[in-house]
Scaffold this active site. Sequence first.
Site, PDB file in Angstrom:
ATOM      1  N   HIS A 274      57.745  67.589  78.254  1.00 23.45           N
ATOM      2  CA  HIS A 274      59.131  67.527  78.731  1.00 23.45           C
ATOM      3  C   HIS A 274      59.811  68.848  78.399  1.00 23.45           C
ATOM      4  O   HIS A 274      59.979  69.174  77.234  1.00 23.45           O
ATOM      5  CB  HIS A 274      59.880  66.354  78.081  1.00 23.45           C
ATOM      6  CG  HIS A 274      59.312  65.014  78.447  1.00 23.45           C
ATOM      7  ND1 HIS A 274      59.690  64.351  79.594  1.00 23.45           N
ATOM      8  CD2 HIS A 274      58.391  64.226  77.833  1.00 23.45           C
ATOM      9  CE1 HIS A 274      59.025  63.186  79.657  1.00 23.45           C
ATOM     10  NE2 HIS A 274      58.232  63.093  78.604  1.00 23.45           N
TER      11      HIS A 274
ATOM     12  N   HIS B 232      53.741  55.614  83.369  1.00 23.51           N
ATOM     13  CA  HIS B 232      54.293  55.288  82.042  1.00 23.51           C
ATOM     14  C   HIS B 232      54.315  53.759  81.983  1.00 23.51           C
ATOM     15  O   HIS B 232      55.187  53.125  82.567  1.00 23.51           O
ATOM     16  CB  HIS B 232      55.694  55.892  81.917  1.00 23.51           C
ATOM     17  CG  HIS B 232      56.458  55.456  80.699  1.00 23.51           C
ATOM     18  ND1 HIS B 232      56.806  56.324  79.695  1.00 23.51           N
ATOM     19  CD2 HIS B 232      56.959  54.249  80.346  1.00 23.51           C
ATOM     20  CE1 HIS B 232      57.488  55.658  78.758  1.00 23.51           C
ATOM     21  NE2 HIS B 232      57.598  54.393  79.132  1.00 23.51           N
TER      22      HIS B 232
ATOM     23  N   ASN C 293      58.264  56.639  72.320  1.00 26.28           N
ATOM     24  CA  ASN C 293      57.967  55.666  73.361  1.00 26.28           C
ATOM     25  C   ASN C 293      56.724  56.109  74.120  1.00 26.28           C
ATOM     26  O   ASN C 293      56.744  57.175  74.738  1.00 26.28           O
ATOM     27  CB  ASN C 293      59.146  55.546  74.326  1.00 26.28           C
ATOM     28  CG  ASN C 293      58.952  54.410  75.319  1.00 26.28           C
ATOM     29  OD1 ASN C 293      57.960  53.692  75.257  1.00 26.28           O
ATOM     30  ND2 ASN C 293      59.896  54.273  76.233  1.00 26.28           N
TER      31      ASN C 293
ATOM     32  N   ASP D 207      53.110  64.738  75.146  1.00 24.34           N
ATOM     33  CA  ASP D 207      54.397  64.056  75.323  1.00 24.34           C
ATOM     34  C   ASP D 207      55.486  64.771  74.520  1.00 24.34           C
ATOM     35  O   ASP D 207      56.353  64.134  73.926  1.00 24.34           O
ATOM     36  CB  ASP D 207      54.314  62.570  74.948  1.00 24.34           C
ATOM     37  CG  ASP D 207      55.470  61.773  75.549  1.00 24.34           C
ATOM     38  OD1 ASP D 207      56.288  62.344  76.306  1.00 24.34           O
ATOM     39  OD2 ASP D 207      55.559  60.570  75.241  1.00 24.34           O
TER      40      ASP D 207
ATOM     41  N   HIS E  74      64.703  66.768  71.643  1.00 24.09           N
ATOM     42  CA  HIS E  74      66.022  66.141  71.649  1.00 24.09           C
ATOM     43  C   HIS E  74      66.942  66.911  70.710  1.00 24.09           C
ATOM     44  O   HIS E  74      66.496  67.385  69.670  1.00 24.09           O
ATOM     45  CB  HIS E  74      65.941  64.687  71.179  1.00 24.09           C
ATOM     46  CG  HIS E  74      65.248  63.783  72.150  1.00 24.09           C
ATOM     47  ND1 HIS E  74      65.812  63.435  73.353  1.00 24.09           N
ATOM     48  CD2 HIS E  74      64.033  63.180  72.104  1.00 24.09           C
ATOM     49  CE1 HIS E  74      64.970  62.631  74.007  1.00 24.09           C
ATOM     50  NE2 HIS E  74      63.885  62.477  73.287  1.00 24.09           N
TER      51      HIS E  74
END
Lengths: 430, 184, 316
Positions: free
Chosen positions: A59, A178, A277, A304, A308
Amino acid sequence: MSGYLLRGVSLLGEAQVDVLIDGGIISEVSKKPLAPTGVHTIDCDGLVALPGLVDLHTHLREPGREDSETVESGSAAAALGGFVAVHAMANTNPVADTAGVVEQVYRLGREAGWCDVRPVGAVTVGLHGTQLAELAAMAHSAARVRIFSDDGKCVADPILMRRALEYVKAFDGVIAQHAQEPRLTEDAQMNEGFVSSQLGLRGWPAVAEESIISRDVLLAEHVGSRLHVCHLSTAGSVEIVRWAKSRGVMVTAEVTPHHLLLTDELARSYDPRYKVNPPLRRDEDVMALRQGLADGTIDAVATDHAPHPVEDKECEWSSAAFGMIGLQSALSVVQTAMIETGLMTWSEVSDRMSTRPARIGSLRDHGRPIAVGEPAHVVLLDPRGKSPFTLENNASLSTNSPFIGMELYGRVEATFLRGRATVLDGKLAG
Amino acid sequence: MDAALREVLDSGDINRALSRIAHEILEKNKGVTDLVLLGIPTRGAHLAERLAKAIESIEGVSIPVGTIDVTLHRDDLRSRPARALLPTVIPVSGIDGKRVVLVDDVLFSGRTIRAALDAMGELGRPAQVQLAVLVDRGHRDLPIRADYVGKNLPTSLKEHVRVSITEIDGNDSVSISGTPGGSE
Amino acid sequence: MKRHLLSASDLTLEDAVLILDTAEELAKLVDGPVKKLPTLRGRTVVNLFYEDSTRTRISFEAAAKRLSADVINFTAKGSSVSKGESLKDTALTLQAMGADAVIVRHSASGAAHQLAASGWIAGSVINAGDGTHEHPSQALLDAYTMRRHLRDGKGDLAGVRVTIVGDVLHSRVARSNVLLLATLGADVTLVAPPTLIPYGVEQWPCQISYDLDKVLPRTDALMMLRVQGERMNNAFFPSTREYSRGYGLDDKRVAALSSKAIVMHPGPMNRGLEISAGAADGLRSVIVEQVANGVSVRMAILYLLLGGASIEEVSS
Ligand SMILES: [Zn+2]
């Protein structure tokens, strides 16, 4: 001087050879010492050379959340972790559900130059799970998208999933699911089990993952399509994928480094850095994932990497965002979980972190062996001893990793992208 | 110097001292009217019981006995972790208007008695408060003195006075350990 | 004792009995003429409540004031969820005020834990209920009430048969009670429809039953938990009527209890749902007494955590 001589490097952790990198390719591999002129020589005594790593699941947050990560910062972290290609997930803002957005991300990656940034396209418009995005337009754009995923959200509607699986066959695409049954995981906070029962945190049951994977492998079999399952996290999921492969279903699967090492016991700290997650599972699951990765049921390790901002992690567990960053610690964690335990060899690590992920992403230029004439994507790592992962050497704009502040196995010394050093001496080579 | 225990009162000495204090209490208060004994736990509480028995054997009348825990009123609470509370038992007849004799084993700085006076202030208003101790070892920090003393024991600050009583320790004795005088 | 009280599992048997014994002594004092003890003079206690709970707040406030502590009530409206002030910012404010103890009530499980572990505040953290996690002071006052009625106010609760009935899944009271009662040696049985029993409960130190009527005659203390009618909307049970029929305490079920058994409820009650008016107000009910005992038990907690030297004071 443009070339590099890797003197006495251990190829895949095995034979010591000299490797000459020149003109963007591997120009020589020799058991006898080479003595070329006009190249940089790197003394590789004790170092291991692997094909440059490929991440299927990153990400990068750009566009939309450039405060937590940009294509530039994220791909720099990737290079420091030994990666030469990353797949940028589609859950940006705006969502990467059009040719315009994927081309923007692709272009930003090229400008940054730390590694190849391959955009993942959204399966559905806005990740809303109701209408297919223009998958062909993204596939035929300059970004040449091959992996499509609503990651962060599950394509829960079975008919939509079926159509997506069918539709991407036209351009050899793959749907990366996912797997999270949404109704079974409403407001879920952590693995459902003894620990969640004690902590009073809403459970995320294994069956919510396994039921979707079961459905999807059967759908993939029915329509004869390729399915990729993101971040397997349970022993049951490994079993289902193993069963599906034995039936000849075209399914591949990935596991994150943190699911190979950490368990739900860590949630007892209520430290939101452990909130991911899918959630961290039980010890039995970790063991099954390691076994599945070792025997090839699980095809790839994918980070993954999920940056944040501090305020989304420095808060109550139930308000905190899911995910941890992982590009720079991935290889160390894999070494800890798989090499130090004797479960895998470096050659198998290169298969799961380079060869197979490149194949899944249809990256013909990546995941190639270190052999004469191949593109020079190489990572040099020092597997001896431990070194600290600190805020200072973290290149991500975010710090949400439980590994920051720890001493980790192994250290990436250098990364070469098409013969150009992106990392030298463990530092970015600008 | 030798830091061994030196016994200064044996069980016979202690019995005689308590018996004498019982007589003194009766003499000073001209009998048992309105008399209440309050022992400070733990050893003072048992000494109060013994004094009450001694008084009963002299006068043929039983007098009310209770205990008063001073823990919550101590001024040195923050010097170590919180201590467990000990029982406070006020006789049903109460202490208002009574002649209360506080009973403790050793009188030293006077701070325990100060705390006991504070604790008693919360519980009622006696007509008079007196103090009986088995041992007075001196070194007062506060203007407090005992009305009845079993034995005055001049000590140095480096010495420890140890009172043993049968109910708790299995035998009766008072001993001193540590160094007398200033030199070491 | 540990510096914080976050979970009933923080307490050893010795700690738990010490708290109960201390509460007994304090109750004797405050039930008599003593209205105020000087013990915590100069200490500052903050009630940090992110969730409305007048009864728990008042109970802690009364306890602190009877020990002469300065009490600051801090009712935080938002949380990170509602984009109010963050837990961290609030904690830093309290630290600046010099709080010796922070009593925290929060809708998020683990909030008290995070405050204690964060290093944001130096004082003791007392969990006054966090989400669906724990409520240790409630468990202590429940144990205190049981001990008074069933064990003469002394010792542990070895062999006492406790039955906890109702929405265990969402109950912090149940979680703390199971842990504390196990420490004190009681035999605990949870009774609820299977949908309201947490997944993973097999490893809890207690028995599980789905049949209240079978367990009632073997019960010394019966604790009814609050059940929210809205749970029906998430299919935890089909209707409130069916719930009451299976798991509600009515007069007939009270009659099935042994003669010495007591009926408890942490409040607030849903009369007519989990407990009938007759059962709530009947002779077996000690529900009102639980409230009164809450003050003594919380005084004991505050005294034992704050009455002595703090860790900094001991080491300096
Ligand atoms: Zn995902």
